[in-house]
Design an enzyme around this catalytic site. Structure first.
Site, PDB file in Angstrom:
ATOM      1  CB  ILE A  61      -0.721   0.390   1.297  1.00 49.75           C
ATOM      2  CG1 ILE A  61      -0.435  -0.020   2.416  1.00 49.75           C
ATOM      3  CG2 ILE A  61      -2.015  -0.998   0.987  1.00 49.75           C
ATOM      4  CD1 ILE A  61      -1.348  -0.034   3.920  1.00 49.75           C
ATOM      5  CB  ALA A  84      -2.498  -2.713   9.451  1.00 44.60           C
ATOM      6  CB  SER A  86      -2.526  -6.534  12.885  1.00 46.40           C
ATOM      7  OG  SER A  86      -2.070  -7.661  13.018  1.00 46.40           O
ATOM      8  CB  THR A 126      -7.922  -0.815  16.355  1.00 47.33           C
ATOM      9  OG1 THR A 126      -7.985  -1.817  17.671  1.00 47.33           O
ATOM     10  CG2 THR A 126      -6.758   0.476  16.465  1.00 47.33           C
ATOM     11  CG  ASP A 127     -10.627  -1.838  20.807  1.00 50.43           C
ATOM     12  OD1 ASP A 127      -9.963  -1.923  20.428  1.00 50.43           O
ATOM     13  OD2 ASP A 127     -11.690  -2.333  22.172  1.00 50.43           O
ATOM     14  CD  GLU A 128      -5.172  -2.759  20.904  1.00 50.18           C
ATOM     15  OE1 GLU A 128      -4.205  -2.897  20.936  1.00 50.18           O
ATOM     16  OE2 GLU A 128      -5.163  -4.247  20.391  1.00 50.18           O
ATOM     17  CE1 TYR A 151      -2.577  -2.126  14.618  1.00 45.78           C
ATOM     18  CE2 TYR A 151      -3.552  -2.135  17.366  1.00 45.78           C
ATOM     19  CZ  TYR A 151      -3.408  -2.451  16.220  1.00 45.78           C
ATOM     20  OH  TYR A 151      -4.291  -2.764  15.570  1.00 45.78           O
ATOM     21  CE  LYS A 155      -5.329   0.419  12.538  1.00 43.93           C
ATOM     22  NZ  LYS A 155      -5.388  -0.616  10.652  1.00 43.93           N
ATOM     23  N   PRO A 206       1.238 -19.429  27.083  1.00 49.88           N
ATOM     24  CG  PRO A 206       2.018 -18.295  25.710  1.00 49.88           C
ATOM     25  CD  PRO A 206       1.248 -19.298  26.289  1.00 49.88           C
ATOM     26  CB  VAL A 207      -1.571 -16.461  31.154  1.00 53.71           C
ATOM     27  CG1 VAL A 207      -2.237 -15.351  31.619  1.00 53.71           C
ATOM     28  CG2 VAL A 207      -2.587 -17.387  30.827  1.00 53.71           C
ATOM     29  CG  ASP A 273       2.146  -7.773  32.365  1.00 53.39           C
ATOM     30  OD1 ASP A 273       1.203  -8.196  30.786  1.00 53.39           O
ATOM     31  OD2 ASP A 273       1.863  -7.198  32.904  1.00 53.39           O
ATOM     32  N   GLY A 276       3.552  -1.726  29.087  1.00 56.67           N
ATOM     33  CA  GLY A 276       3.346  -1.119  28.629  1.00 56.67           C
ATOM     34  C   GLY A 276       1.481  -2.069  29.147  1.00 56.67           C
TER      35      GLY A 276
HETATM   36  P1  NAD Z   1      -3.260  -9.518   9.524  1.00 59.58           P
HETATM   37  O1  NAD Z   1      -2.836  -9.223  10.360  1.00 59.58           O
HETATM   38  O2  NAD Z   1      -4.427 -11.052   9.834  1.00 59.58           O
HETATM   39  O3  NAD Z   1      -3.501  -8.736   8.448  1.00 59.58           O
HETATM   40  C1  NAD Z   1      -2.937  -7.709   7.868  1.00 59.58           C
HETATM   41  C2  NAD Z   1      -2.831  -7.911   6.125  1.00 59.58           C
HETATM   42  O4  NAD Z   1      -2.020  -6.558   5.674  1.00 59.58           O
HETATM   43  C3  NAD Z   1      -2.041  -8.699   5.977  1.00 59.58           C
HETATM   44  O5  NAD Z   1      -2.402 -10.100   4.777  1.00 59.58           O
HETATM   45  C4  NAD Z   1      -0.405  -8.017   5.764  1.00 59.58           C
HETATM   46  O6  NAD Z   1      -0.353  -9.301   4.385  1.00 59.58           O
HETATM   47  C5  NAD Z   1      -1.412  -7.142   4.704  1.00 59.58           C
HETATM   48  N1  NAD Z   1      -0.370  -6.228   4.965  1.00 59.58           N
HETATM   49  C6  NAD Z   1       0.587  -5.571   6.177  1.00 59.58           C
HETATM   50  N2  NAD Z   1       1.413  -4.644   5.554  1.00 59.58           N
HETATM   51  C7  NAD Z   1       0.814  -4.623   3.920  1.00 59.58           C
HETATM   52  C8  NAD Z   1       1.310  -3.227   3.157  1.00 59.58           C
HETATM   53  N3  NAD Z   1       2.084  -2.994   3.491  1.00 59.58           N
HETATM   54  N4  NAD Z   1       0.652  -3.701   1.952  1.00 59.58           N
HETATM   55  C9  NAD Z   1      -0.257  -4.108   2.008  1.00 59.58           C
HETATM   56  N5  NAD Z   1      -0.392  -5.353   2.518  1.00 59.58           N
HETATM   57  C10 NAD Z   1       0.077  -5.740   3.515  1.00 59.58           C
HETATM   58  O7  NAD Z   1      -4.471  -8.517  10.162  1.00 59.58           O
HETATM   59  P2  NAD Z   1      -5.593  -8.334  11.017  1.00 59.58           P
HETATM   60  O8  NAD Z   1      -6.045  -8.397  12.812  1.00 59.58           O
HETATM   61  O9  NAD Z   1      -6.649  -8.994   9.510  1.00 59.58           O
HETATM   62  O10 NAD Z   1      -6.536  -7.282  11.311  1.00 59.58           O
HETATM   63  C11 NAD Z   1      -6.748  -6.226   9.995  1.00 59.58           C
HETATM   64  C12 NAD Z   1      -7.410  -4.908  10.308  1.00 59.58           C
HETATM   65  O11 NAD Z   1      -7.392  -4.435  11.226  1.00 59.58           O
HETATM   66  C13 NAD Z   1      -5.517  -4.059  10.642  1.00 59.58           C
HETATM   67  O12 NAD Z   1      -5.738  -2.408   9.688  1.00 59.58           O
HETATM   68  C14 NAD Z   1      -6.112  -4.029  12.314  1.00 59.58           C
HETATM   69  O13 NAD Z   1      -5.335  -2.706  13.025  1.00 59.58           O
HETATM   70  C15 NAD Z   1      -7.711  -4.048  12.568  1.00 59.58           C
HETATM   71  N6  NAD Z   1      -8.268  -4.193  13.539  1.00 59.58           N
HETATM   72  C16 NAD Z   1      -7.895  -5.771  13.655  1.00 59.58           C
HETATM   73  C17 NAD Z   1      -8.585  -6.366  15.316  1.00 59.58           C
HETATM   74  C18 NAD Z   1      -8.495  -7.906  15.432  1.00 59.58           C
HETATM   75  O14 NAD Z   1      -8.493  -7.858  17.126  1.00 59.58           O
HETATM   76  N7  NAD Z   1      -7.479  -8.832  14.974  1.00 59.58           N
HETATM   77  C19 NAD Z   1      -9.391  -5.458  15.831  1.00 59.58           C
HETATM   78  C20 NAD Z   1      -9.755  -4.129  15.307  1.00 59.58           C
HETATM   79  C21 NAD Z   1      -8.894  -4.054  13.869  1.00 59.58           C
HETATM   80  P1  TYD Z   2      -3.484  -9.692  21.317  1.00 63.70           P
HETATM   81  O1  TYD Z   2      -4.092 -11.061  20.585  1.00 63.70           O
HETATM   82  O2  TYD Z   2      -1.963 -10.064  21.419  1.00 63.70           O
HETATM   83  O3  TYD Z   2      -4.170  -8.869  20.829  1.00 63.70           O
HETATM   84  P2  TYD Z   2      -4.237  -6.843  21.354  1.00 63.70           P
HETATM   85  O4  TYD Z   2      -3.108  -6.949  22.435  1.00 63.70           O
HETATM   86  O5  TYD Z   2      -4.274  -6.515  20.618  1.00 63.70           O
HETATM   87  O6  TYD Z   2      -5.416  -7.056  22.296  1.00 63.70           O
HETATM   88  O7  TYD Z   2      -3.657  -9.921  22.788  1.00 63.70           O
HETATM   89  C1  TYD Z   2      -5.035 -10.444  23.817  1.00 63.70           C
HETATM   90  C2  TYD Z   2      -4.741 -10.260  25.478  1.00 63.70           C
HETATM   91  O8  TYD Z   2      -3.993 -11.499  25.629  1.00 63.70           O
HETATM   92  C3  TYD Z   2      -3.852  -9.062  26.342  1.00 63.70           C
HETATM   93  O9  TYD Z   2      -4.300  -8.852  26.853  1.00 63.70           O
HETATM   94  C4  TYD Z   2      -2.418 -10.028  26.069  1.00 63.70           C
HETATM   95  C5  TYD Z   2      -3.010 -11.229  26.305  1.00 63.70           C
HETATM   96  N1  TYD Z   2      -1.772 -12.371  25.806  1.00 63.70           N
HETATM   97  C6  TYD Z   2      -1.452 -13.207  26.717  1.00 63.70           C
HETATM   98  O10 TYD Z   2      -1.574 -13.313  28.106  1.00 63.70           O
HETATM   99  N2  TYD Z   2      -0.061 -13.733  25.727  1.00 63.70           N
HETATM  100  C7  TYD Z   2       0.125 -14.047  24.936  1.00 63.70           C
HETATM  101  O11 TYD Z   2       0.928 -15.051  24.793  1.00 63.70           O
HETATM  102  C8  TYD Z   2      -0.548 -13.935  23.990  1.00 63.70           C
HETATM  103  C9  TYD Z   2      -0.046 -12.972  22.494  1.00 63.70           C
HETATM  104  C10 TYD Z   2      -1.294 -12.394  23.940  1.00 63.70           C
END
Ligand code: NAD
Ligand code: TYD
Length: 337
Positions: A61, A84, A86, A126-128, A151, A155, A206-207, A273, A276
């Site tokens: 992109i 992204a 992600s 994202t809500d983050e 991250y 975003k 791993p929690v 942990d 952050g």
């Molecule tokens: P993902 O990591 O599974 O997929 C990301 C995709 O983007 C991959 O296919 C990767 O190859 C592609 N990509 C990365 N860099 C690129 C680039 N420079 N050009 C083109 N393609 C590229 O992520 P996801 O979990 O499917 O998340 C998708 C979107 O949703 C993200 O923008 C993320 O911030 C947002 N989001 C994710 C979650 C979640 O829980 N996973 C929640 C809220 C929002």
């Molecule tokens: P994750 O799936 O990485 O999403 P996000 O950090 O974007 O919310 O993690 C979800 C929750 O799980 C988060 O509180 C971190 C925790 N976590 C673990 O405890 N162990 C792990 O190995 C991972 C990847 C996440």
């Protein structure tokens, strides 16, 4: 015919979105642009790679010239930006690529959208971006932006650029901010598929920290339906939170997974942990519920059961994405914790 350029459509949420739209909408043509990073996988396009209303293009992109050529060639009207970096833990290890893809990449798409007069730009956020919550309250669309990880900071920067393009050049946009997704085709760096994979292989789960961090889980299909609703029904310039009111501690989720696959809770291992680590996320979805009539349909118990079944039935997919590079990643991330 709705002609949509989807970015990141070989990733978890993007591929679920494209699959759903192609199955349910006859009048859509999707150009699916993905760089195929470690998280992008052509196997995620199973069942629709050859669909006549879909074309896959491997591209970055950040490559504005290619994006503009694709917009012209396929007469694109709408861009939906899923692409992204992600994963929060990776952003702590190596933030730079998060700025490149999530900020510069989004900027590149916005410039193309502006110059080619794209009718609607949808940013999947994202809500983050709101930071973290204490024990009570929920994120609304008015919650101040206060991201805590590289991250979420990247975003947030992207969201602000989208708004700036709307304000400065009249770009018609929407931003969606969803909570944590789970479902099929999620890369096992994220908690749920990582824990399922470890449980299936009798490896420790791993929690992080005390396991009492809270996430608000939504099934990916509910998220995808919400995005479609925004695309078809939302006024331009509006931002929507998307959530399912499914707050769970990480420990609760991990125990649910172990019970579902019939493995002992003794596999749970508390590890150092995440720096952050945001304590709690919770989403108020009143705006999308009331303005667009969308609400999540999958309850967590049913959704997680279906998701675990999917991973059990797709062991080949799981073995593929957890070989090679993933083993190195896992070692690097978890061996000294
Ligand atoms: P993902 O990591 O599974 O997929 C990301 C995709 O983007 C991959 O296919 C990767 O190859 C592609 N990509 C990365 N860099 C690129 C680039 N420079 N050009 C083109 N393609 C590229 O992520 P996801 O979990 O499917 O998340 C998708 C979107 O949703 C993200 O923008 C993320 O911030 C947002 N989001 C994710 C979650 C979640 O829980 N996973 C929640 C809220 C929002
Ligand atoms: P994750 O799936 O990485 O999403 P996000 O950090 O974007 O919310 O993690 C979800 C929750 O799980 C988060 O509180 C971190 C925790 N976590 C673990 O405890 N162990 C792990 O190995 C991972 C990847 C996440």
């Amino acid at each position: 015919m709705n002609r949509i350029l989807v970015t990141g459509g070989a990733g978890f949420i993007g591929s679920n979105f494209v699959r759903l739209v192609l199955a349910e909408q006859q009048d859509c043509f999707i150009v699916n642009v993905d760089k195929l990073t470690y998280a992008g996988n052509l196997e995620n396009l199973e069942g629709f790679l050859d669909n006549k209303n879909h074309i896959f293009v491997k591209a970055d992109i950040c490559d504005g010239k290619t994006i503009e050529q694709l917009i012209d060639k396929y007469q694109i009207e709408t861009i939906i930006n899923f692409a992204a970096e992600s994963h929060v833990d990776r952003s702590i290890q190596e933030p730079k690529v998060f700025i490149e893809t999530n900020v510069t990449g989004t900027l590149t798409l916005l410039e193309a959208a502006r110059d080619k007069k794209i009718a609607r730009f949808i940013q999947i956020s994202t809500d983050e971006v709101y930071g973290e919550l204490g024990p009570t309250g929920k994120f609304t669309e008015q919650t101040p932006l206060s991201p805590n990880s590289p991250y979420s900071a990247s975003k947030t920067a992207a969201d602000l650029l989208v708004k700036a393009f709307g304000h400065t050049w009249g770009l018609q946009f929407n931003i969606t901010r969803c909570s944590n997704n789970y479902g099929p085709y999620q890369f096992p760096e994220k908690m749920i598929p990582l824990m399922i994979n470890n449980a299936l292989n009798d490896k420790p789960l791993p929690v992080y920290g005390d396991g009492l961090n809270v996430r608000d889980w939504i099934h990916v299909e509910d998220h995808c339906r919400a995005i479609w609703k925004v695309l078809t029904d939302a006024k331009p310039g509006e931002i929507f939170n998307i959530g399912s009111s499914n707050e769970k501690t990480n420990l609760e989720v991990v125990k649910t997974i172990l019970d579902a696959v019939g493995k002992p809770h003794s596999l749970i291992t508390f590890v150092k942990d995440r720096p952050g680590h945001d304590r709690r996320y919770a989403i108020d979805s009143t705006k999308i519920n009331t303005q667009l009539g969308w609400k999540a349909e999958t309850n967590f118990q049913e959704g997680i059961k279906r998701t675990i079944e999917w991973y059990l039935q797709n062991k080949k997919w799981l073995a593929g994405v957890t070989s090679g590079q993933y083993q190195k990643y896992y070692q690097q991330m978890y061996s000294n914790r």
